[in-house]
Design an enzyme around this catalytic site. Structure first.
Site, mmCIF file in Angstrom:
data_model
loop_
_atom_site.group_PDB
_atom_site.id
_atom_site.type_symbol
_atom_site.label_atom_id
_atom_site.label_comp_id
_atom_site.label_asym_id
_atom_site.label_seq_id
_atom_site.Cartn_x
_atom_site.Cartn_y
_atom_site.Cartn_z
ATOM 1 N N LYS A 145 0.848 -1.192 0.000
ATOM 2 C CA LYS A 145 0.000 0.000 0.000
ATOM 3 C C LYS A 145 0.884 1.243 0.000
ATOM 4 O O LYS A 145 1.854 1.333 0.744
ATOM 5 C CB LYS A 145 -0.903 -0.018 1.233
ATOM 6 C CG LYS A 145 -2.080 0.932 1.185
ATOM 7 C CD LYS A 145 -3.015 0.687 2.361
ATOM 8 C CE LYS A 145 -4.253 1.571 2.287
ATOM 9 N NZ LYS A 145 -5.175 1.321 3.413
ATOM 10 N N GLU A 202 -18.732 -6.713 10.864
ATOM 11 C CA GLU A 202 -19.675 -6.054 11.767
ATOM 12 C C GLU A 202 -20.660 -7.035 12.398
ATOM 13 O O GLU A 202 -21.040 -6.868 13.572
ATOM 14 C CB GLU A 202 -20.434 -4.953 11.018
ATOM 15 C CG GLU A 202 -19.599 -3.755 10.623
ATOM 16 C CD GLU A 202 -18.818 -3.948 9.331
ATOM 17 O OE1 GLU A 202 -18.071 -3.031 8.951
ATOM 18 O OE2 GLU A 202 -18.967 -5.030 8.696
ATOM 19 N N ARG A 255 -24.704 -3.276 8.299
ATOM 20 C CA ARG A 255 -24.278 -4.626 7.935
ATOM 21 C C ARG A 255 -24.497 -5.620 9.067
ATOM 22 O O ARG A 255 -24.492 -6.832 8.841
ATOM 23 C CB ARG A 255 -22.803 -4.607 7.522
ATOM 24 C CG ARG A 255 -22.517 -3.774 6.288
ATOM 25 C CD ARG A 255 -21.057 -3.328 6.212
ATOM 26 N NE ARG A 255 -20.114 -4.412 6.202
ATOM 27 C CZ ARG A 255 -19.598 -4.957 5.104
ATOM 28 N NH1 ARG A 255 -19.960 -4.509 3.919
ATOM 29 N NH2 ARG A 255 -18.723 -5.928 5.176
#
Length: 640
Positions: A288, A374, A402
């Protein structure tokens, strides 16, 4: 901040769309990747936005568009933080200076924006399910569907939905390509159990000669990965089930491959495209923020930035005039946790965004990041609560959606005292409708036994955090917006509020405005505008959507000609509960004029938060206009 000249990009300048990549040699594609990286850095430096994820997939983006035939082939980016380079290559380069701005490009993939965005995304773990849908549509005769390719990060792979899709895809056995963009070095200790199957080289079937073509052997990995890969392979020797998790789920596994080696990527993708017959997973190791030192050295890989100086990486951030709501919550929770060792904190892959990084530093054993999961996070909190702990479940409003079944079934139904700290309530600006906290009041306040609060300012948030810590009779939720507070004087500590009790702000006459949440500052601004017209409205802060302050609401209805509720949420929330109360008490029979100001029945595209609330007709001017309309005084002119 000085304006950095645009980089020289002679090859990129010749690319109007992915079809133009077919004329480029492999050497040209390597140069194109370098130019695309420079262009991405330059574009984000001018607008701000998500940077690190895109820089990590530059080579992968070029290789995918060079090998596959988009948009006939469907390329689906999970979450799509990494889609800026993809947008540049798919005809949107000239509009990159509008990204995440009003009437500009979305910061995520968006179906209405380009045929090269076959599926919109901003939440995680959805790409494999969507790609499998496209693949089966192809099998069932859909005309304009070629290959379906899902690009999913190792973080998004922590979401259970991704495994549900992998399981289904393996069962169906149809041609589907999944690329695991692994930018966390899967061999690192935190995910050591994962490293065994994420570094296992594929075996079998139609890919027996891919090892050489893909440079997939350990010896071809960059040096930092080699030792870890060897350790992982040693671990596999003792496994009795054989193969990788992906192979056990019915996928052919290819990798790991160096996601920044263009030759390796092209070899793998070309071979898979020409020879794959069933579901195939390609495991690419990336970094990243690759190619931009400030991003590479940042703890989050330069995930999201404001405008910045390309030479130094210094971001152009306006100084804060008041503490952010998130920081107020985080610091108040620390205060409460210092007094009560039963308080624990749980988040779903957002420790920094929710402020729980501070909690984790002070109480590492009492802070849990469950990953992009979640559903698990909510039920994990339910288990903690059932065992006598005091869990604070800190999840953005848009992500709590979610885990709603778990809120209902595992928390509310059992009356468990889980504390839901709901960040990013209301409209959130540049992230647009995918991240707007529009629905939590409606879906939380309709649950039996649930207490629902909303903070009008940062001092109220401190009190509501303390209220949640003290409340143990059942589940409780409090919501607060993104960004800075309004600059009110802050109490040293939070004081628990009386459950279901609002507060009077200003006593007036004729019309009462009952605010729920952070629109109170706009309500007060509207009041000042109305006072200049000779109208002095009463203003009250409800504090609670459930239980309602019946005494306050009925008094406001009794003592005024009109009552207006204001909230930062969709229809079905606070105003609907007030209307139900008034109807059941027969108040409307006596002629009360009632209006409810809510978010419109539409998704509002990104802009600055102030502009978004103006578009939603929830600004001070809109509240003033509503009062004038309900009193029949006249209608002010709409702003330009």
């Amino acid at each position: 901040m000085t304006e950095t000249p645009a980089p020289k990009t002679p090859l990129l300048d010749r690319v109007a769309g992915p079809a133009d990549l077919g004329a480029l040699s492999d050497r040209d594609l390597r140069q194109l990747a370098d130019e695309l990286r420079s262009e991405t850095i330059h574009a984000v430096s001018r607008t701000g936005g998500h940077l690190g994820a895109g820089l990590g997939v530059i080579e992968l983006t070029v290789a995918l568009h060079a090998v596959f035939d988009t948009p006939h082939d469907k390329l689906i980016w999970d979450v799509s933080h990494q889609c800026y380079p993809h947008k540049i290559l798919t005809g949107r380069r000239a509009r990159m200076d509008t990204i995440r701005q009003k009437d500009g490009l979305s910061g995520f993939t968006k179906r209405t924006e380009s045929p090269h965005d076959p599926f919109g995304a901003a939440h995680a773990s959805t790409s494999i399910s969507a790609a499998l849908g496209f693949a089966m549509a192809r099998e069932l005769g859909a005309g304009d569907v070629g290959d379906a390719i899902a690009v999913i990060g190792d973080g998004a792979l922590t979401g259970g939905m991704a495994y549900e899709a992998l399981n289904h895809a393996g069962h169906l056995g149809k041609r589907l390509i999944v690329i695991l963009n692994d930018n966390e070095m899967s061999i690192a200790p935190p995910v050591g159990a994962m490293s065994a199957y994420l570094t296992r080289l594929y075996t079998g079937g139609p890919f027996q000669d891919l090892k050489a073509a893909a440079k997939g052997a350990v010896g071809f990995l960059p040096p930092p990965f080699q030792e870890g890969a060897r350790r992982a392979k040693e671990m596999l020797k003792g496994m009795t089930i054989g193969g990788t998790l992906f192979e056990e789920l019915g996928f052919s596994y290819v990798g790991p491959v160096d996601g920044h080696d263009m030759d390796s990527l092209l070899a793998v993708l070309r071979t898979v495209r020409s020879r794959a017959t069933g579901p195939t997973l390609i495991h690419a190791i990336t970094r990243k923020g690759k190619g931009f030192r400030p991003a590479e050295s940042a703890r989050d890989g330069g995930h999201a930035t404001a405008r910045f100086d390309v030479a130094t990486g210094a971001q152009d951030k306006a100084p804060s005039n008041a503490p952010s709501y998130t920081s107020v919550f985080a610091k108040t929770l620390l205060q409460e946790a210092e007094r009560d060792d039963r308080i624990v904190a749980v988040t779903a892959a957002m420790p920094d965004g929710t402020g729980l990084n501070l909690f984790a530093e002070r109480f590492p054993a009492r802070c849990f990041d469950v990953g992009i999961a979640e559903q698990h996070g909510v039920t994990f909190c339910a288990g903690l609560a059932a065992a006598g702990m005091k869990p604070f479940c800190a999840i953005y409003s848009t992500f709590l959606q979610r885990g709603y079944d778990q809120v209902v079934h595992d928390v509310a139904l059992q009356g468990l005292p889980v504390r839901f700290a709901i960040d990013r309530a209301g409209l959130v600006g540049a992230d647009g409708p995918t991240h707007a906290g529009s629905f939590d009041v409606a879906f939380m306040a309709n649950l039996p036994g649930m207490v629902v609060m909303a903070a009008a300012d940062e001092a109220e948030l401190r009190h509501m955090t303390a209220t949640a810590a003290a409340y143990d009779a059942g589940p409780i939720a409090f919501r607060f917006p993104r960004g800075e507070g309004v600059g009110v004087e802050m109490p040293e500590r939070g004081t628990p509020l009386e459950i279901g009790r609002g507060r009077m702000i200003h006593a007036g006459e004729r019309v009462a405005i009952l605010s729920f949440g952070a629109r109170l500052a706009e309500v007060e601004a509207a009041r000042e505008r109305l006072r200049a017209r000779g109208i002095d409205p009463t203003v009250a802060d409800a504090r609670f959507a459930k239980p309602l302050d019946r005494e306050l609401i009925l008094a406001l209805a009794r003592d005024h000609e009109a009552l207006i509720t204001v909230e930062e949420g969709a229809v079905g929330g606070f105003g609907s509960h007030v209307a139900q109360l008034l109807a059941e008490e027969g108040v409307f029979d006596d002629g009360l004029r009632f209006r409810s100001m809510v978010l419109p029945d539409s998704f509002i595209d990104q802009a600055g938060p102030q502009q978004m609330y103006a578009d939603a007709k929830l600004s001070a001017a809109d509240i003033e206009r509503k009062v004038l309309e309900v009193l029949g005084v006249g209608v002010i002119e709409r702003r330009a």
